[in-house]
Design an enzyme around this catalytic site. Structure first.
Site, PDB file in Angstrom:
ATOM      1  N   LYS A   1      96.731 -12.871 -89.309  1.00 38.87           N
ATOM      2  CA  LYS A   1      95.429 -13.308 -88.796  1.00 38.87           C
ATOM      3  C   LYS A   1      95.622 -14.461 -87.823  1.00 38.87           C
ATOM      4  CE  LYS A   1      91.295 -15.794 -90.412  1.00 38.87           C
ATOM      5  NZ  LYS A   1      90.658 -16.412 -91.602  1.00 38.87           N
TER       6      LYS A   1
ATOM      7  N   ASP B   1      88.025 -21.445 -85.854  1.00 36.46           N
ATOM      8  CA  ASP B   1      86.973 -20.765 -86.606  1.00 36.46           C
ATOM      9  C   ASP B   1      85.807 -21.704 -86.872  1.00 36.46           C
ATOM     10  OD1 ASP B   1      85.494 -19.033 -88.115  1.00 36.46           O
ATOM     11  OD2 ASP B   1      86.711 -19.253 -89.929  1.00 36.46           O
TER      12      ASP B   1
ATOM     13  N   LYS C   1      80.049 -23.028 -90.022  1.00 37.01           N
ATOM     14  CA  LYS C   1      80.593 -23.835 -91.101  1.00 37.01           C
ATOM     15  C   LYS C   1      79.997 -25.238 -91.096  1.00 37.01           C
ATOM     16  CE  LYS C   1      85.253 -21.767 -91.058  1.00 37.01           C
ATOM     17  NZ  LYS C   1      85.335 -21.352 -92.467  1.00 37.01           N
TER      18      LYS C   1
ATOM     19  N   ASP D   1      93.555 -21.709 -88.565  1.00 37.48           N
ATOM     20  CA  ASP D   1      93.163 -20.392 -89.045  1.00 37.48           C
ATOM     21  C   ASP D   1      93.985 -19.274 -88.399  1.00 37.48           C
ATOM     22  OD1 ASP D   1      91.633 -19.115 -90.928  1.00 37.48           O
ATOM     23  OD2 ASP D   1      89.926 -18.759 -89.618  1.00 37.48           O
TER      24      ASP D   1
ATOM     25  N   ASP E   1      81.336 -15.640 -90.821  1.00 36.74           N
ATOM     26  CA  ASP E   1      82.462 -16.500 -91.182  1.00 36.74           C
ATOM     27  C   ASP E   1      83.524 -15.741 -91.976  1.00 36.74           C
ATOM     28  OD1 ASP E   1      83.925 -18.837 -91.246  1.00 36.74           O
ATOM     29  OD2 ASP E   1      82.946 -19.587 -93.058  1.00 36.74           O
TER      30      ASP E   1
ATOM     31  N   GLU F   1      85.341 -13.494 -90.779  1.00 42.09           N
ATOM     32  CA  GLU F   1      85.831 -12.827 -89.572  1.00 42.09           C
ATOM     33  C   GLU F   1      87.277 -12.373 -89.686  1.00 42.09           C
ATOM     34  OE1 GLU F   1      88.090 -16.223 -89.495  1.00 42.09           O
ATOM     35  OE2 GLU F   1      85.953 -16.122 -89.924  1.00 42.09           O
TER      36      GLU F   1
ATOM     37  N   ARG G   1      88.948 -10.813 -92.015  1.00 46.29           N
ATOM     38  CA  ARG G   1      89.133  -9.434 -92.478  1.00 46.29           C
ATOM     39  C   ARG G   1      88.748  -8.424 -91.407  1.00 46.29           C
ATOM     40  NH1 ARG G   1      85.279 -10.455 -97.472  1.00 46.29           N
ATOM     41  NH2 ARG G   1      86.367 -12.428 -97.199  1.00 46.29           N
TER      42      ARG G   1
END
Length: 510
Positions: free
Chosen positions: A276, A281, A288, A299, A358, A360, A362
């Protein structure tokens, strides 16, 4: 920052012309905690005429794991400084636990910033375990001495530069097995340092395209085949998850594929590594909280780990065919961002109902995993800073592990061997049932917005993108991928490089 040079020496440690020499120190519980120099320090102990442990005790040494005590030698030996690192209680076997040795070596080398050349006279057994112990010492030294260069415009007052040369004392400097461990350690050290550098970079300087460019340049130099898909190619290719996440940012997404093909191997096993790469993010529309959001530059630690592992693979040349997939995007809120309620068609054709932008990671991983399976693989290992549920469940040091039985067993065994522990978690049917959608094939999160089993929801979702017959594992490194506290052991503040050493060990095992 440049990795220190590494060499093996068999000169008497007391006679080494270095700035400092590191020895191990044990406590003896059955002797009221009396200190005991670890094997490797015999000549240094003798030079101090039996007074070394007493002097170290006066300086506060206890032998506790990772404790560092410095003693000026005043000409007693050639090196002007002895550094005793605690290795815990006297071991019942020939050497201390590998992770204790790895962390202790890292702490000692980091404490010696400002010294140009450091020698390590640490315990090495004279048996079949010697290569594993030497590997732990070498890795701890290289990783503990890491420091991110940063962006300061003026030199910091009192800042000391990391060690530039490391000498490791071994019984025979010409030993082929020891020399092979040194070459491997150099490759691992470079890979972990590269991943840490990428993770620690400012997010405005490491948006998707620049990140992809850096990976491509490093991979090309290493001799790997590289494929990079830009935003238009991703849209045309049907990578709905990556496109959806990336479309809210002015910095468009990328998918990078790196390929290593072993020479002279007929019908090799095939391994896919997927990471990933969310370079920042914000949470997107489901934004967030602002507190601590700056850490979301990390991230992309999974993609950094996969990219760096491929560099190490290119160097050690295992007899396995390995492909690395880096799904890279920036998750931002804007008028073009994807929304809760959207239905996204993923690369394998499955349609996903979005409830939380959020979640995202996956989405981009699903596309990359489907592509990896389409390309053909026997094993798929994916790693990501995926869920806060991993940190809540397992803390900051132990990764969450989900997937098929064979693959998860391989990951756990590898993680235990290299000091990157991962704990297997279930993928219950009731969690999948809670992700049923009334209008699509699956909900991106629990349909009732229930965070129960949050980490497991991520694994259940990703399972949808693995083809039958592929052994697979999901390694959630939300905690272990980034260390926000003070330096400890061979971890420095910031990116850790987890799980590069696990992934490399897996490939070598296969």
């Amino acid at each position: 920052m440049t990795q220190p040079s590494l060499s093996l020496v068999d000169t008497d440690p007391a006679e080494l012309a270095v700035d400092a020499i590191v020895i191990g120190l044990h406590s003896q519980p059955d002797q009221d905690g009396a200190l005991l120099p670890a094997p490797g320090a015999e000549s240094i102990t003798a030079a101090f005429d039996g007074k070394l442990t007493a002097t170290l005790a006066l300086l506060g040494a206890t032998g506790a794991p990772g404790e560092v005590t410095k003693l000026a030698t005043l000409g007693t030996i050639t090196a002007p400084l002895v550094v005793a690192v605690g290795l815990g209680d006297e071991p019942s076997g020939a050497s201390p636990e590998l992770e204790t040795l790895r962390r202790g070596t890292g702490a000692a080398v980091r404490s010696l910033a400002g010294s140009a050349t450091v020698a390590l006279a640490l315990p090495l057994p004279d048996d079949e375990d010697a290569p594993r112990v030497l590997r732990a010492i070498l890795e701890g030294a290289l990783l503990g001495g890491y420091r991110f260069a940063g962006y300061k415009t003026k030199p910091q007052k009192g800042r000391r530069e990391p060690v530039t040369a490391l000498q490791v004392h071994v019984p025979d400097a010409a030993d082929e097995a020891a020399a092979a461990e040194l070459v491997r350690a150099e490759a691992v050290g470079r890979a972990v340092r590269q991943a840490r550098d990428w993770v620690n970079m400012a997010p405005n300087l490491l948006q998707p395209a620049p990140f992809a460019d850096l990976v491509q340049a490093a991979a090309t130099e290493a001799g790997l085949a590289v494929e990079v898909l830009d935003f238009e190619q991703l849209k045309a290719g049907g990578y709905g998850g990556i496109v959806a996440v990336g479309q809210g940012s002015e910095a468009p997404p990328r998918l990078v594929k790196l390929t290593y093909t072993p020479e002279g191997v007929t019908d090799p096993k095939r391994v896919a590594l997927v990471g990933k790469g969310i370079t920042f993010d914000t949470g997107g529309v489901s934004i967030k909280p602002s507190a601590g959001m700056w850490e979301m530059k990390s991230d992309m630690a999974g993609a950094a780990a996969v990219g760096a592992t491929m560099l190490a693979i290119a160097a050690v040349k295992p007899g396995v065919a390995v492909s690395g997939y880096l799904a890279i995007a920036e998750n931002m809120p804007s008028g073009s961002a994807y929304r809760p309620g959207d239905v996204i068609t993923m690369y394998n054709g499955k349609r996903v109902e979005v409830f939380n932008t959020d979640a995202e990671g996956r989405m981009v991983l699903g596309d990359a995993m489907a592509r990896a399976c389409e390309d053909g693989t026997d094993y798929l290992f994916e790693t990501s800073t995926l869920t806060g549920g991993q940190v809540i469940s397992l803390g900051k040091r132990i990764a969450g592990l989900m997937g098929s039985e064979e693959a998860t067993t391989l990951v756990k065994t590898a993680g235990d061997a290299v000091g990157e522990p991962a704990w297997p978690m279930p993928l219950p049917d009731d969690v999948r049932k809670g992700m049923e959608s009334e209008i699509a094939d699956i909900c991106q999160t629990n349909a009732n917005l229930d965070r129960a089993g949050h980490m497991l929801q991520g694994g259940v979702f990703l399972r949808e993108f693995v083809e039958p017959g592929v052994e697979w594992a999901h390694i959630d490194i939300a905690g272990p991928g980034y260390h926000s506290g003070e330096a400890t052991g061979y971890w420095t503040k910031g990116g850790t490089g987890v799980p590069i050493r696990t992934l490399l060990h897996l490939v070598e095992t296969l």
